[in-house]
Design a protein around this motif. Structure first.
Motif, PDB file in Angstrom:
ATOM      1  N   ALA A 126      42.003  51.770  70.081  1.00  0.00           N
ATOM      2  CA  ALA A 126      43.047  51.976  71.091  1.00  0.00           C
ATOM      3  C   ALA A 126      44.378  52.331  70.434  1.00  0.00           C
ATOM      4  O   ALA A 126      45.112  53.195  70.927  1.00  0.00           O
ATOM      5  CB  ALA A 126      43.201  50.725  71.946  1.00  0.00           C
ATOM      6  N   GLU A 127      44.685  51.702  69.313  1.00  0.00           N
ATOM      7  CA  GLU A 127      45.937  52.021  68.615  1.00  0.00           C
ATOM      8  C   GLU A 127      45.906  53.445  68.064  1.00  0.00           C
ATOM      9  O   GLU A 127      46.917  54.155  68.096  1.00  0.00           O
ATOM     10  CB  GLU A 127      46.199  51.020  67.494  1.00  0.00           C
ATOM     11  N   ALA A 128      44.759  53.879  67.561  1.00  0.00           N
ATOM     12  CA  ALA A 128      44.644  55.259  67.078  1.00  0.00           C
ATOM     13  C   ALA A 128      44.848  56.245  68.220  1.00  0.00           C
ATOM     14  O   ALA A 128      45.552  57.260  68.065  1.00  0.00           O
ATOM     15  CB  ALA A 128      43.276  55.477  66.426  1.00  0.00           C
ATOM     16  N   LEU A 129      44.275  55.947  69.381  1.00  0.00           N
ATOM     17  CA  LEU A 129      44.481  56.815  70.541  1.00  0.00           C
ATOM     18  C   LEU A 129      45.939  56.820  70.991  1.00  0.00           C
ATOM     19  O   LEU A 129      46.462  57.859  71.404  1.00  0.00           O
ATOM     20  CB  LEU A 129      43.571  56.390  71.690  1.00  0.00           C
ATOM     21  N   LEU A 130      46.602  55.686  70.909  1.00  0.00           N
ATOM     22  CA  LEU A 130      48.018  55.633  71.283  1.00  0.00           C
ATOM     23  C   LEU A 130      48.877  56.483  70.349  1.00  0.00           C
ATOM     24  O   LEU A 130      49.786  57.184  70.801  1.00  0.00           O
ATOM     25  CB  LEU A 130      48.526  54.190  71.271  1.00  0.00           C
ATOM     26  N   VAL A 131      48.592  56.416  69.062  1.00  0.00           N
ATOM     27  CA  VAL A 131      49.357  57.228  68.104  1.00  0.00           C
ATOM     28  C   VAL A 131      49.127  58.708  68.370  1.00  0.00           C
ATOM     29  O   VAL A 131      50.074  59.506  68.377  1.00  0.00           O
ATOM     30  CB  VAL A 131      48.981  56.847  66.658  1.00  0.00           C
ATOM     31  N   MET A 132      47.872  59.086  68.631  1.00  0.00           N
ATOM     32  CA  MET A 132      47.593  60.503  68.916  1.00  0.00           C
ATOM     33  C   MET A 132      48.263  60.949  70.211  1.00  0.00           C
ATOM     34  O   MET A 132      48.787  62.053  70.298  1.00  0.00           O
ATOM     35  CB  MET A 132      46.083  60.737  68.965  1.00  0.00           C
ATOM     36  N   GLN A 133      48.271  60.067  71.237  1.00  0.00           N
ATOM     37  CA  GLN A 133      48.930  60.425  72.491  1.00  0.00           C
ATOM     38  C   GLN A 133      50.439  60.537  72.295  1.00  0.00           C
ATOM     39  O   GLN A 133      51.084  61.395  72.894  1.00  0.00           O
ATOM     40  CB  GLN A 133      48.627  59.400  73.580  1.00  0.00           C
ATOM     41  N   TYR A 134      50.993  59.696  71.442  1.00  0.00           N
ATOM     42  CA  TYR A 134      52.427  59.789  71.145  1.00  0.00           C
ATOM     43  C   TYR A 134      52.743  61.144  70.505  1.00  0.00           C
ATOM     44  O   TYR A 134      53.725  61.790  70.861  1.00  0.00           O
ATOM     45  CB  TYR A 134      52.849  58.649  70.220  1.00  0.00           C
ATOM     46  N   ILE A 135      51.899  61.555  69.568  1.00  0.00           N
ATOM     47  CA  ILE A 135      52.104  62.861  68.916  1.00  0.00           C
ATOM     48  C   ILE A 135      51.984  63.982  69.939  1.00  0.00           C
ATOM     49  O   ILE A 135      52.776  64.922  69.935  1.00  0.00           O
ATOM     50  CB  ILE A 135      51.104  63.035  67.755  1.00  0.00           C
ATOM     51  N   TYR A 136      51.027  63.864  70.853  1.00  0.00           N
ATOM     52  CA  TYR A 136      50.873  64.887  71.883  1.00  0.00           C
ATOM     53  C   TYR A 136      52.009  64.835  72.909  1.00  0.00           C
ATOM     54  O   TYR A 136      52.219  65.769  73.657  1.00  0.00           O
ATOM     55  CB  TYR A 136      49.511  64.775  72.575  1.00  0.00           C
ATOM     56  N   GLY A 137      52.731  63.737  72.954  1.00  0.00           N
ATOM     57  CA  GLY A 137      53.870  63.625  73.855  1.00  0.00           C
ATOM     58  C   GLY A 137      55.125  64.284  73.313  1.00  0.00           C
ATOM     59  O   GLY A 137      56.099  64.474  74.043  1.00  0.00           O
ATOM     60  N   LEU A 138      55.115  64.644  72.037  1.00  0.00           N
ATOM     61  CA  LEU A 138      56.276  65.311  71.442  1.00  0.00           C
ATOM     62  C   LEU A 138      56.403  66.726  71.999  1.00  0.00           C
ATOM     63  O   LEU A 138      55.427  67.323  72.453  1.00  0.00           O
ATOM     64  CB  LEU A 138      56.136  65.351  69.918  1.00  0.00           C
ATOM     65  N   ASP A 139      57.592  67.240  71.939  1.00  0.00           N
ATOM     66  CA  ASP A 139      57.860  68.582  72.468  1.00  0.00           C
ATOM     67  C   ASP A 139      57.521  69.618  71.389  1.00  0.00           C
ATOM     68  O   ASP A 139      58.397  70.117  70.683  1.00  0.00           O
ATOM     69  CB  ASP A 139      59.322  68.693  72.894  1.00  0.00           C
ATOM     70  N   LEU A 140      56.225  69.930  71.281  1.00  0.00           N
ATOM     71  CA  LEU A 140      55.748  70.897  70.292  1.00  0.00           C
ATOM     72  C   LEU A 140      55.045  72.039  71.019  1.00  0.00           C
ATOM     73  O   LEU A 140      54.427  71.838  72.067  1.00  0.00           O
ATOM     74  CB  LEU A 140      54.776  70.225  69.313  1.00  0.00           C
ATOM     75  N   ASN A 141      55.119  73.224  70.435  1.00  0.00           N
ATOM     76  CA  ASN A 141      54.460  74.369  71.080  1.00  0.00           C
ATOM     77  C   ASN A 141      52.986  74.441  70.668  1.00  0.00           C
ATOM     78  O   ASN A 141      52.515  73.652  69.854  1.00  0.00           O
ATOM     79  CB  ASN A 141      55.200  75.676  70.766  1.00  0.00           C
ATOM     80  N   ASP A 142      52.261  75.415  71.235  1.00  0.00           N
ATOM     81  CA  ASP A 142      50.815  75.510  70.998  1.00  0.00           C
ATOM     82  C   ASP A 142      50.458  75.867  69.568  1.00  0.00           C
ATOM     83  O   ASP A 142      49.375  75.532  69.097  1.00  0.00           O
ATOM     84  CB  ASP A 142      50.194  76.530  71.956  1.00  0.00           C
ATOM     85  N   SER A 143      51.335  76.544  68.856  1.00  0.00           N
ATOM     86  CA  SER A 143      51.024  76.861  67.461  1.00  0.00           C
ATOM     87  C   SER A 143      51.156  75.624  66.569  1.00  0.00           C
ATOM     88  O   SER A 143      50.470  75.503  65.564  1.00  0.00           O
ATOM     89  CB  SER A 143      51.938  77.978  66.955  1.00  0.00           C
ATOM     90  N   GLU A 144      52.034  74.701  66.935  1.00  0.00           N
ATOM     91  CA  GLU A 144      52.206  73.476  66.152  1.00  0.00           C
ATOM     92  C   GLU A 144      51.189  72.402  66.532  1.00  0.00           C
ATOM     93  O   GLU A 144      50.758  71.623  65.678  1.00  0.00           O
ATOM     94  CB  GLU A 144      53.618  72.920  66.370  1.00  0.00           C
ATOM     95  N   LEU A 145      50.829  72.372  67.805  1.00  0.00           N
ATOM     96  CA  LEU A 145      49.906  71.359  68.295  1.00  0.00           C
ATOM     97  C   LEU A 145      48.968  71.999  69.318  1.00  0.00           C
ATOM     98  O   LEU A 145      49.298  72.132  70.483  1.00  0.00           O
ATOM     99  CB  LEU A 145      50.698  70.218  68.942  1.00  0.00           C
ATOM    100  N   PRO A 146      47.772  72.399  68.896  1.00  0.00           N
ATOM    101  CA  PRO A 146      46.876  73.150  69.798  1.00  0.00           C
ATOM    102  C   PRO A 146      46.222  72.262  70.855  1.00  0.00           C
ATOM    103  O   PRO A 146      46.138  71.042  70.704  1.00  0.00           O
ATOM    104  CB  PRO A 146      45.828  73.714  68.842  1.00  0.00           C
ATOM    105  N   ASP A 147      45.762  72.911  71.917  1.00  0.00           N
ATOM    106  CA  ASP A 147      45.011  72.218  72.967  1.00  0.00           C
ATOM    107  C   ASP A 147      43.525  72.167  72.651  1.00  0.00           C
ATOM    108  O   ASP A 147      42.810  71.314  73.175  1.00  0.00           O
ATOM    109  CB  ASP A 147      45.200  72.918  74.318  1.00  0.00           C
ATOM    110  N   LYS A 148      43.058  73.091  71.817  1.00  0.00           N
ATOM    111  CA  LYS A 148      41.650  73.150  71.416  1.00  0.00           C
ATOM    112  C   LYS A 148      41.566  73.278  69.905  1.00  0.00           C
ATOM    113  O   LYS A 148      42.371  73.956  69.281  1.00  0.00           O
ATOM    114  CB  LYS A 148      40.944  74.354  72.046  1.00  0.00           C
ATOM    115  N   ILE A 149      40.572  72.623  69.348  1.00  0.00           N
ATOM    116  CA  ILE A 149      40.253  72.781  67.932  1.00  0.00           C
ATOM    117  C   ILE A 149      38.846  73.345  67.889  1.00  0.00           C
ATOM    118  O   ILE A 149      37.884  72.643  68.222  1.00  0.00           O
ATOM    119  CB  ILE A 149      40.344  71.444  67.168  1.00  0.00           C
ATOM    120  N   GLU A 150      38.743  74.598  67.511  1.00  0.00           N
ATOM    121  CA  GLU A 150      37.491  75.353  67.526  1.00  0.00           C
ATOM    122  C   GLU A 150      36.851  75.259  68.909  1.00  0.00           C
ATOM    123  O   GLU A 150      37.377  75.809  69.857  1.00  0.00           O
ATOM    124  CB  GLU A 150      36.559  74.889  66.407  1.00  0.00           C
ATOM    125  N   THR A 151      35.764  74.538  69.062  1.00  0.00           N
ATOM    126  CA  THR A 151      35.093  74.463  70.357  1.00  0.00           C
ATOM    127  C   THR A 151      35.371  73.147  71.082  1.00  0.00           C
ATOM    128  O   THR A 151      34.871  72.930  72.177  1.00  0.00           O
ATOM    129  CB  THR A 151      33.568  74.613  70.179  1.00  0.00           C
TER     130      THR A 151
END
Length: 116
Positions: A20-45
């Protein structure tokens, strides 16, 4: 259904808290104001939205807050697990101390006899 589901829940709580803590850290990173080139919505498939990594843009704190509140329940379970382990250890020590006065040892040497 497990025969002793309470014990299974308590034993799995450390792993659930780490996950759960790992998921929280990842969600925090996804909550940052980053564009798609810095933080993609998909990784390969792999679509990251399927595992909960969604960009909420303006309201990114609300999903994170809900996930934190949900994680509190895992922390409570972990605390209960640690407390029960501590009480079990104290009980074992207390049982050993209670039996200790009955262990009487005798010396075979006689007083006043010099040692060789």
């Amino acid at each position: 259904m497990m025969p002793n589901s309470r014990q299974a829940c308590l034993r799995s709580s450390p792993f659930l808290v780490l996950y759960a803590e790992a998921l929280l850290v990842m969600q925090y990173i996804y909550g940052l104001d980053l564009n798609d080139s810095e933080l993609p919505d998909k990784i390969e498939t792999v679509n990251l939205a399927q595992i909960g990594l969604v960009k909420y843009y303006n309201l990114s704190y609300q999903p994170l807050l809900v996930k934190i509140l949900y994680t509190v329940m895992f922390w409570v379970t972990l605390r209960q697990y640690v407390e029960e382990k501590r009480q079990e250890a104290n009980r074992d020590i207390a049982e050993g101390v209670m039996m200790e006065p009955f262990n009487i040892s005798y010396s075979t040497s006689q007083p006043g006899v010099p040692r060789p």
